[in-house]
Design a protein around this motif. Structure first.
Motif, PDB file in Angstrom:
ATOM      1  N   ARG A 817       0.741  -1.210  -0.095  1.00 54.84           N
ATOM      2  CA  ARG A 817       0.119   0.108  -0.133  1.00 54.84           C
ATOM      3  C   ARG A 817       0.834   1.454  -0.034  1.00 54.84           C
ATOM      4  O   ARG A 817       1.876   1.187   0.637  1.00 54.84           O
ATOM      5  CB  ARG A 817      -0.957   0.085   1.169  1.00 54.84           C
ATOM      6  CG  ARG A 817      -2.115   1.170   1.126  1.00 54.84           C
ATOM      7  CD  ARG A 817      -2.897   1.011   2.260  1.00 54.84           C
ATOM      8  NE  ARG A 817      -3.864   2.025   2.274  1.00 54.84           N
ATOM      9  CZ  ARG A 817      -4.959   1.611   1.461  1.00 54.84           C
ATOM     10  NH1 ARG A 817      -5.331   0.618   0.937  1.00 54.84           N
ATOM     11  NH2 ARG A 817      -6.100   2.633   1.604  1.00 54.84           N
ATOM     12  N   PRO A 818       0.642   2.292  -0.622  1.00 56.81           N
ATOM     13  CA  PRO A 818       1.352   3.363  -0.951  1.00 56.81           C
ATOM     14  C   PRO A 818       1.362   4.146   0.479  1.00 56.81           C
ATOM     15  O   PRO A 818       0.244   4.478   1.096  1.00 56.81           O
ATOM     16  CB  PRO A 818       0.827   4.266  -1.976  1.00 56.81           C
ATOM     17  CG  PRO A 818      -0.795   3.806  -2.204  1.00 56.81           C
ATOM     18  CD  PRO A 818      -0.389   2.261  -1.867  1.00 56.81           C
ATOM     19  N   LYS A 819       2.301   4.653   0.814  1.00 60.97           N
ATOM     20  CA  LYS A 819       2.571   5.558   1.996  1.00 60.97           C
ATOM     21  C   LYS A 819       3.512   6.542   2.024  1.00 60.97           C
ATOM     22  O   LYS A 819       4.630   6.394   1.618  1.00 60.97           O
ATOM     23  CB  LYS A 819       2.849   4.641   3.280  1.00 60.97           C
ATOM     24  CG  LYS A 819       2.883   5.180   4.694  1.00 60.97           C
ATOM     25  CD  LYS A 819       1.568   5.822   4.975  1.00 60.97           C
ATOM     26  CE  LYS A 819       1.767   6.334   6.913  1.00 60.97           C
ATOM     27  NZ  LYS A 819       0.482   6.790   7.048  1.00 60.97           N
ATOM     28  N   ARG A 849       5.912   0.535  -8.312  1.00 57.84           N
ATOM     29  CA  ARG A 849       6.101   1.637  -8.213  1.00 57.84           C
ATOM     30  C   ARG A 849       4.778   2.660  -8.362  1.00 57.84           C
ATOM     31  O   ARG A 849       4.175   2.696  -9.338  1.00 57.84           O
ATOM     32  CB  ARG A 849       7.093   2.263  -9.264  1.00 57.84           C
ATOM     33  CG  ARG A 849       7.519   3.815  -9.088  1.00 57.84           C
ATOM     34  CD  ARG A 849       8.773   4.120 -10.112  1.00 57.84           C
ATOM     35  NE  ARG A 849       8.903   5.268 -10.195  1.00 57.84           N
ATOM     36  CZ  ARG A 849       9.998   5.890 -10.856  1.00 57.84           C
ATOM     37  NH1 ARG A 849      10.756   5.139 -11.709  1.00 57.84           N
ATOM     38  NH2 ARG A 849      10.105   7.215 -11.007  1.00 57.84           N
ATOM     39  N   PRO A 850       4.502   3.550  -7.276  1.00 49.43           N
ATOM     40  CA  PRO A 850       3.632   4.479  -7.280  1.00 49.43           C
ATOM     41  C   PRO A 850       3.596   5.593  -8.169  1.00 49.43           C
ATOM     42  O   PRO A 850       4.802   5.896  -8.642  1.00 49.43           O
ATOM     43  CB  PRO A 850       3.186   4.753  -5.912  1.00 49.43           C
ATOM     44  CG  PRO A 850       4.415   4.712  -5.501  1.00 49.43           C
ATOM     45  CD  PRO A 850       5.258   3.761  -6.089  1.00 49.43           C
ATOM     46  N   VAL A 851       2.455   6.231  -8.678  1.00 44.84           N
ATOM     47  CA  VAL A 851       2.182   7.474  -9.403  1.00 44.84           C
ATOM     48  C   VAL A 851       2.458   8.718  -8.538  1.00 44.84           C
ATOM     49  O   VAL A 851       1.348   8.732  -7.576  1.00 44.84           O
ATOM     50  CB  VAL A 851       1.317   7.548 -10.659  1.00 44.84           C
ATOM     51  CG1 VAL A 851       1.103   8.562 -11.084  1.00 44.84           C
ATOM     52  CG2 VAL A 851       0.922   6.111 -11.266  1.00 44.84           C
ATOM     53  N   VAL A 852       3.268   9.453  -8.811  1.00 47.36           N
ATOM     54  CA  VAL A 852       3.251  10.584  -7.803  1.00 47.36           C
ATOM     55  C   VAL A 852       2.746  11.915  -8.606  1.00 47.36           C
ATOM     56  O   VAL A 852       3.278  11.993  -9.736  1.00 47.36           O
ATOM     57  CB  VAL A 852       4.884  10.852  -7.473  1.00 47.36           C
ATOM     58  CG1 VAL A 852       5.132  12.223  -6.557  1.00 47.36           C
ATOM     59  CG2 VAL A 852       5.367   9.698  -6.772  1.00 47.36           C
ATOM     60  N   THR A 853       1.914  12.630  -7.779  1.00 53.56           N
ATOM     61  CA  THR A 853       1.365  13.902  -8.429  1.00 53.56           C
ATOM     62  C   THR A 853       1.682  15.036  -7.469  1.00 53.56           C
ATOM     63  O   THR A 853       1.171  14.937  -6.146  1.00 53.56           O
ATOM     64  CB  THR A 853      -0.021  13.633  -8.629  1.00 53.56           C
ATOM     65  OG1 THR A 853      -0.045  12.596  -9.681  1.00 53.56           O
ATOM     66  CG2 THR A 853      -0.735  14.910  -9.304  1.00 53.56           C
ATOM     67  N   TRP A 854       1.937  16.203  -7.948  1.00 52.69           N
ATOM     68  CA  TRP A 854       2.125  17.509  -7.291  1.00 52.69           C
ATOM     69  C   TRP A 854       1.291  18.624  -7.482  1.00 52.69           C
ATOM     70  O   TRP A 854       0.923  18.712  -8.564  1.00 52.69           O
ATOM     71  CB  TRP A 854       3.593  18.266  -7.356  1.00 52.69           C
ATOM     72  CG  TRP A 854       4.709  17.553  -6.578  1.00 52.69           C
ATOM     73  CD1 TRP A 854       5.422  16.482  -6.783  1.00 52.69           C
ATOM     74  CD2 TRP A 854       5.161  17.684  -5.142  1.00 52.69           C
ATOM     75  NE1 TRP A 854       6.217  15.895  -5.989  1.00 52.69           N
ATOM     76  CE2 TRP A 854       6.086  16.741  -5.025  1.00 52.69           C
ATOM     77  CE3 TRP A 854       4.681  18.518  -4.126  1.00 52.69           C
ATOM     78  CZ2 TRP A 854       6.629  16.790  -3.697  1.00 52.69           C
ATOM     79  CZ3 TRP A 854       5.195  18.454  -3.075  1.00 52.69           C
ATOM     80  CH2 TRP A 854       6.484  17.569  -2.780  1.00 52.69           C
ATOM     81  N   TYR A 890       1.053  23.086  -0.888  1.00 57.97           N
ATOM     82  CA  TYR A 890       1.549  22.205  -1.902  1.00 57.97           C
ATOM     83  C   TYR A 890       0.890  20.794  -1.466  1.00 57.97           C
ATOM     84  O   TYR A 890       0.852  20.471  -0.335  1.00 57.97           O
ATOM     85  CB  TYR A 890       2.880  22.054  -1.976  1.00 57.97           C
ATOM     86  CG  TYR A 890       3.614  23.108  -2.712  1.00 57.97           C
ATOM     87  CD1 TYR A 890       3.987  23.051  -4.003  1.00 57.97           C
ATOM     88  CD2 TYR A 890       3.883  24.398  -1.994  1.00 57.97           C
ATOM     89  CE1 TYR A 890       4.563  24.112  -4.591  1.00 57.97           C
ATOM     90  CE2 TYR A 890       4.359  25.365  -2.501  1.00 57.97           C
ATOM     91  CZ  TYR A 890       4.947  25.330  -4.055  1.00 57.97           C
ATOM     92  OH  TYR A 890       5.609  26.485  -4.385  1.00 57.97           O
ATOM     93  N   THR A 891       0.400  20.136  -2.295  1.00 58.99           N
ATOM     94  CA  THR A 891      -0.308  18.900  -2.207  1.00 58.99           C
ATOM     95  C   THR A 891       0.647  17.677  -2.952  1.00 58.99           C
ATOM     96  O   THR A 891       0.901  17.727  -4.271  1.00 58.99           O
ATOM     97  CB  THR A 891      -1.576  18.686  -2.567  1.00 58.99           C
ATOM     98  OG1 THR A 891      -2.385  19.799  -1.998  1.00 58.99           O
ATOM     99  CG2 THR A 891      -2.265  17.513  -2.161  1.00 58.99           C
ATOM    100  N   LEU A 892       0.979  16.677  -2.372  1.00 55.44           N
ATOM    101  CA  LEU A 892       1.643  15.543  -2.753  1.00 55.44           C
ATOM    102  C   LEU A 892       0.678  14.229  -2.611  1.00 55.44           C
ATOM    103  O   LEU A 892       0.265  13.896  -1.527  1.00 55.44           O
ATOM    104  CB  LEU A 892       2.847  15.243  -1.831  1.00 55.44           C
ATOM    105  CG  LEU A 892       3.671  13.831  -2.412  1.00 55.44           C
ATOM    106  CD1 LEU A 892       4.131  14.002  -3.738  1.00 55.44           C
ATOM    107  CD2 LEU A 892       4.795  13.863  -1.442  1.00 55.44           C
ATOM    108  N   SER A 893       0.674  13.496  -3.880  1.00 56.09           N
ATOM    109  CA  SER A 893      -0.175  12.298  -3.883  1.00 56.09           C
ATOM    110  C   SER A 893       0.453  11.242  -4.535  1.00 56.09           C
ATOM    111  O   SER A 893       1.025  11.511  -5.362  1.00 56.09           O
ATOM    112  CB  SER A 893      -1.567  12.815  -4.683  1.00 56.09           C
ATOM    113  OG  SER A 893      -2.096  11.353  -5.018  1.00 56.09           O
ATOM    114  N   VAL A 894       0.515  10.025  -3.879  1.00 58.81           N
ATOM    115  CA  VAL A 894       1.035   8.756  -4.594  1.00 58.81           C
ATOM    116  C   VAL A 894      -0.179   7.993  -4.699  1.00 58.81           C
ATOM    117  O   VAL A 894      -0.827   7.746  -3.714  1.00 58.81           O
ATOM    118  CB  VAL A 894       2.330   8.377  -3.604  1.00 58.81           C
ATOM    119  CG1 VAL A 894       3.303   9.222  -3.423  1.00 58.81           C
ATOM    120  CG2 VAL A 894       1.865   8.273  -2.009  1.00 58.81           C
ATOM    121  N   GLN A 895      -0.276   7.168  -5.807  1.00 60.74           N
ATOM    122  CA  GLN A 895      -1.369   6.331  -6.141  1.00 60.74           C
ATOM    123  C   GLN A 895      -0.851   4.940  -6.813  1.00 60.74           C
ATOM    124  O   GLN A 895       0.067   5.180  -7.586  1.00 60.74           O
ATOM    125  CB  GLN A 895      -2.356   6.926  -7.030  1.00 60.74           C
ATOM    126  CG  GLN A 895      -3.464   6.314  -7.270  1.00 60.74           C
ATOM    127  CD  GLN A 895      -4.544   7.176  -7.945  1.00 60.74           C
ATOM    128  OE1 GLN A 895      -4.194   8.336  -8.379  1.00 60.74           O
ATOM    129  NE2 GLN A 895      -5.807   6.622  -8.398  1.00 60.74           N
TER     130      GLN A 895
END
Length: 1128
Positions: A817-819, A849-854, A890-895
């Motif tokens: 699970r992404p964390k 490997r998760p997808v990272v979004t800023w 800023y918002t960091l998202s890993v999916q």
């Protein structure tokens, strides 16, 4: 007083057994006269100590001390002392005799001191002291002297003489014979007046000996013991010292040490003494005084500083001893093994760390001494052991010891072998011919004797024996029938003999006038290996005699191929005599090998013969010497045979090795080794070695081959440890491990990773070249299979045992699970100044490997303003120069598929604020002014923390800060100067600092004058008059004759004093030799080129109306000696 001890046997040795009980303790401040306080660090070197005795006057007494030197590197030093400092070694003679012996088996030194014909002056306390480098031991003992039962001497002049038997000038003056003899009562204590004990109890310990002498007490030790039993005297505290010196100090050679005492009177003056001599301050000895503490610092201690030290305050003293320890001497270059032949010179060389160090040489556990066989040599840090002519008895292991290390080397001595290069040959001669017996041996120095039929040959006019170089000849001119027989040459010192036979040919000639065809008679014995082949060793001389018959005498022609050999001088030549043709080659070479033709002709016919000459030599050196494998203490060596075997088959090889950088080669075999591979053993792991090989044939030994490339005996490492799985994906597996526990001298070149399917036996290597890191990802694995892995360490010695994973690993994708792991500093508002760098590293986890979004403020991030770099385990937000527009949320998202994790970061970019606005002076009263203003329009993107207010006088226009960090937009400025007009300015502040510009007040504050009047105090002039006083005294000086000198001092006083210079209390006056100067109170007397007459005491006196003062100094004029000039 205690009973006197029983006298020992007359003239017998008095040996002291080891003491089982310590002597009775004395009061803390008391000790026996002649006995020093014991050191704190003492090692038991004395195994047998001297014992106190009662000697009879006129008899001999001997004291014995034994020292165990088994743990010592050098010979101990023994001193016999009387009292505190009297060294008895300087008084050796007829009266005092010293003896020293050494037992090599027990390593015990025995020291004896004999007092011949004891006198009363020999009574007292004695001490023996033994030292060896940093170890020491001592023992005290007493001698009491009793008078013998004899008649009183009638001649008083005989009693007034010197001690000893060496004549009237020997020994010391002995007045004991003039003393009146007293009767003693045996086994009864002499009555002593009670007042004596009262005097002793109230006296200082230093006066005990004086009081005892005054009242006739001779047994000082017994007196002190009884004094202690009578009353326990409380130790008297020192009046001068609060803290005394320690009993002993220890310091390493070259280091510094500090001795410290504390005085009761901070103003007291102290003296420092070394062995009773006062110490003067210098660069080596530094005196310090801090309050009541006095310190003596000794810099760069040497062995000369090992002494007794005293600190003297008035009449009180504090004693200590300083022991200087030498640092351990280490060996920087070890001994090499040596291989020589009998009679050769042997040199063992070692290098140590200290130039002044001593070393000890030993062979098979026995110390070597300097005698005719062994010589020791020293040059700086290098030491040599030299054996001029080695014998087989010298074979063994030689050791060298220092105080901090040891080394050993092997000596191998080989017997000489005499090699016969050319033997003597049988001869058949006719009457009147010359017989020449010749042989050649390998050693030019070998001599020998010639024998005929077992009888030594005596030289004569007809028989001559010569020895030139390696060649020995026996020449017999005009051979006679009696010369026939067996001749033998025997070399001196060798069990070897060379024999040949001389045959006498008696010819009877009947003259028949006829012609005889020529005939060649070849002698196929001697050097011939078959019918027509001669073998010659390269470098040797070949002389081939061919008998020729024929009538008339035939003509001889020698050819090699088509080339005719003429009768001429040269290396290859033909010598012709009657009925004899000699073919000679001087120093045979390989080019001389071939088929030679001899042709003889006369009118009656012709004859021909062929002779094959074969040149043999030592072989060429072996080639391509290399190391094919190494072990922990061994190496496998391989080489190619020589390209040319010298014409004789190679019998075998000899090998040598040496350490890299060394010049000494060590033989590995003495018997010929036939194979071209060899395993060298008994080597040291981690040391570089080189090898070379010699080829041996029937002629001799070749030159050495070229040295092999350096190689190092090493062993493979142990297996890697803690092999674990770090990560598994669909097709890959990441492994990690720790280095082996045992690596060895070869180190680790890398690791080999192998894998196989569970249940299979075939291992597949995952990496082509060894990897240096302790982790590796194996790729290309089949999905769903269970795999086994193993890791092997590799170095120059090969592979280590493998580290195998205990359980199989299933190759499949593991979903995690992404964390996001947000750092602690980013969980609150992140503040940076404008222009600074922003570098945020945020780790996360998840598989695959998760997808990272800023996002920024809910909108996608502009990559032109902010740089984003993302890896498998973290993402980085990087701003090279921060600006205010970078502030925000800023918002960091890993999916991963439908699983997601988000975090919010608040970044605030701040700058300095702008100036306050509308600064106004609202009110002025007395010496005060009230100010008000408004906050700045630009707060720098953060809260205003305060204001700084400054004022300026319109006259000077210089700004001064009056308030700092003022929180409110108003303030009151006080303490303004009456009559001045002020303007004000205000700076705003935030976390970045003060604003660059200030808000200046629109109006000013004028402070009005009031009716004030100043009362001036009346001026009182200070009286500057004073009597003369020297503030800098004259200093004693030592000058060189002929060089101008000057002495100076400084004085103050008003009115200006009159200055008078005097020499030896005589006014100098206007002597042109002296120049007197006065510069602002600094007085200088210049003396032009002083001589010995100008030395003396100089005085400077200053006089005015209020008084006078004077200072003086001593001037010493010395003449430079020739030695001092030579040093310059």
């Amino acid at each position: 007083m205690p009973e006197p001890k029983k006298p020992g046997a007359k003239g017998a040795k008095v040996e002291a057994p080891p003491a089982d009980k310590p002597a009775e303790e004395l009061p803390e401040d008391e000790h026996v006269p002649g006995e020093e306080p014991q050191m704190s660090q003492i090692s038991g070197l004395l195994v047998e100590k001297p014992q106190s005795v009662t000697a009879i006057k006129g008899k001999n007494v001997t004291f014995v001390a034994k020292v165990d030197s088994s743990q010592l590197l050098r010979k101990p030093n023994m001193k016999w002392l009387k009292g505190k400092w009297m060294d008895l070694g300087s008084k050796a003679g007829k009266h005092l005799q010293f003896k020293e012996t050494y037992d090599r088996n027990t390593k015990i030194y025995t020291y004896e001191m004999t007092i011949v014909k004891v006198v009363d002056g020999d009574a007292g306390g004695y001490r023996c002291e033994v030292t060896s480098k940093d170890k020491c031991d001592s023992c005290t003992f007493d001698i009491s002297v009793e008078a013998a039962e004899e008649t009183q001497q009638t001649n008083i002049l005989e009693a007034f003489k010197r001690s000893g038997d060496a004549g009237e000038d020997a020994g010391e003056l002995d007045f004991s014979g003039l003393l009146k003899k007293r009767e003693r009562k045996q086994k009864e204590e002499p009555e002593i007046n009670v007042d004596v004990w009262e005097i002793l109890k109230n006296a200082k310990p230093c006066d005990y000996e004086k009081i005892a002498f005054e009242y006739g007490i001779t047994d000082l030790r017994g007196m002190l013991k009884r004094l202690k039993k009578m009353k326990k005297v409380e130790p008297k505290k020192s009046d001068a010292f609060l803290k005394k010196l320690d009993p002993a100090y220890s310091v390493e050679k070259g280091k510094k040490i500090q001795l410290s005492v504390e005085l009761a009177d901070p103003n007291a003056q102290v003296k420092w003494l070394r062995n009773g001599q006062e110490i003067k301050p210098s660069a080596k000895y530094i005196f310090e005084s801090v309050g009541g503490i006095r310190k003596l610092t000794i810099n760069k201690c040497t062995l000369a500083d090992d002494a007794a030290y005293e600190c003297v305050v008035g009449e009180e003293k504090s004693f200590t001893e300083v022991f200087v320890q030498e640092p351990p001497v280490t060996i920087t270059k070890m001994l090499d093994d040596v291989h020589v032949v009998v009679g050769e010179k042997v040199e063992f060389e070692v290098e140590v760390s200290d130039e002044g160090a001593n070393v000890k040489w030993m062979k098979d556990g026995v110390e070597l001494s300097r005698d005719g066989k062994y010589r020791f040599k020293k040059d700086g840090t290098k030491h040599w052991l030299i054996i001029n002519e080695a014998t087989t008895e010298d074979i063994g292991t030689y050791y060298v010891y220092t105080s901090g290390g040891e080394s050993k080397g092997e000596l191998d001595v080989e017997e000489k072998e005499l090699e016969v290069l050319q033997s003597i040959a049988d001869l058949t001669l006719k009457a009147a011919e010359q017989a020449v017996f010749k042989c050649e041996v390998s050693d030019e120095k070998v001599t020998g004797k010639w024998f005929k039929d077992g009888v030594e040959v005596i030289p004569s006019d007809r028989i001559k024996m010569t020895h030139i170089g390696r060649t020995h000849k026996l020449v017999i001119d005009d051979v006679k029938p009696e010369d026939a027989g067996d001749y033998t040459f025997v070399p001196d010192g060798y069990a070897l003999s060379l024999s040949a036979k001389l045959n006498f040919l008696e010819i009877k000639i009947d003259y028949v006038p006829r012609q005889e065809p020529p005939k060649i008679h070849l002698d196929t014995t001697g050097s011939f290996v078959n019918k027509n082949t001669i073998i010659v060793v390269a470098g040797n001389k070949l002389r081939f005699d061919v008998d020729i018959t024929g009538d008339p005498p035939p003509t001889v022609c020698w050819k090699k191929g088509d080339t005719e050999l003429s009768e001429a001088e040269g290396r290859v030549r033909v010598e012709t005599r009657k009925n004899l043709s000699c073919f000679v080659i001087e120093g045979a070479e390989r080019a001389d090998e071939g088929l030679y033709h001899i042709t003889v002709t006369n009118p009656a016919g012709e004859d021909k013969a062929d002779v094959m000459v074969k040149i043999v030599d030592v072989p060429d050196p072996p080639e391509n010497v290399k190391c094919t494998g190494v072990g922990e203490d061994s190496a496998s060596i391989q080489w190619d045979p020589p390209t040319f075997d010298g014409g004789v088959p190679v019998k075998g090889y000899l090998m040598e090795r040496k350490k890299k950088g060394s010049s000494r080669w060590t033989k590995l075999n003495f018997d010929i080794y036939e194979s071209t591979t060899y395993e060298a053993k008994k080597m040291i792991e981690g040391v570089l070695y080189e090898m070379r090989v010699f080829a041996v044939n029937g002629i001799g030994m070749s030159q050495p081959s070229a040295s092999s490339k350096p190689f190092m005996p090493i062993a493979p490492t142990s297996e890697p440890t803690r092999l674990t799985v770090e990560d598994v994906t669909d097709g890959t597996c990441a492994l990690k491990w720790l280095p082996p526990e045992r690596i060895g001298a070869g180190g680790i070149d890398g690791y080999i990773i192998e894998y196989c399917v569970e249940g299979a036996t075939e291992w597949v290597q995952a990496n082509e070249t060894p990897v240096e890191k302790n982790s590796y990802r194996v790729r290309g694995l089949p999905v769903g299979e269970k795999m086994l892995f193993r890791v092997t360490a590799v170095n120059i010695a090969g592979r280590s045992p493998p580290a195998v994973m205990a359980q199989a690993v299933t190759i499949r994708e593991i979903v995690e699970r992404p964390k996001i792991r947000l750092p602690r500093e980013l969980r609150t508002k992140y503040i940076k100044r404008v222009g600074e760098k922003v570098n945020l590293v945020i780790p996360f986890q998840g598989k695959p490997r998760p997808v990272v979004t800023w996002l920024k403020d809910g909108a996608p991030l502009d990559t032109k303003l902010v740089n984003i770099r993302t890896s498998d385990v973290d993402t980085i937000l990087f701003i090279r120069q921060a600006a205010r527009e970078h502030s925000g949320q800023y918002t960091l998202s890993v999916q991963i598929e439908n699983m997601e994790d988000k975090v919010n970061l608040e970044i605030q970019i701040v700058d300095k604020p702008g100036p306050p606005i509308a600064v106004t002076v609202t009110d002025v009263w007395g010496f005060n002014a009230a100010l008000e203003w408004k906050p700045p329009k630009d707060n720098g993107n953060c809260e205003i923390t305060g204001y700084t207010i400054q004022k300026a006088d319109l006259k000077t226009k210089e700004w001064f800060t009056v308030l700092e960090h003022n929180r409110r937009p108003s303030c009151t400025v006080s303490d303004l100067v009456m009559g001045n007009e002020y303007t004000f300015r205000v700076f705003s502040e935030n976390i970045c600092g003060m604003s660059d510009d200030a808000g200046i007040s629109k109006n000013t504050a004028a402070i009005a004058k009031t009716g004030l009047q100043q009362k001036q105090q009346p001026y009182k002039e200070k009286d500057m008059c004073s009597s003369p006083k020297f503030i800098t005294p004259l200093m004693d000086r030592s000058v060189i004759a002929g060089y101008s000198a000057a002495i100076s001092c400084a004085v103050r006083g008003y009115p200006k004093p009159k200055i008078i210079w005097m020499k030896n209390k005589m006014i100098i006056g206007e002597d042109p030799k002296y120049l007197m100067q006065n510069n602002q109170g600094v007085l200088t007397l210049n003396i032009r080129k002083p001589s010995l007459f100008d030395g003396g005491k100089y005085t400077c006196k200053a006089i005015n109306d209020l008084g006078e003062d004077e200072v003086e100094c001593k001037l010493v004029v010395r003449v430079v000696t020739e030695k001092e000039e030579a040093k310059k």
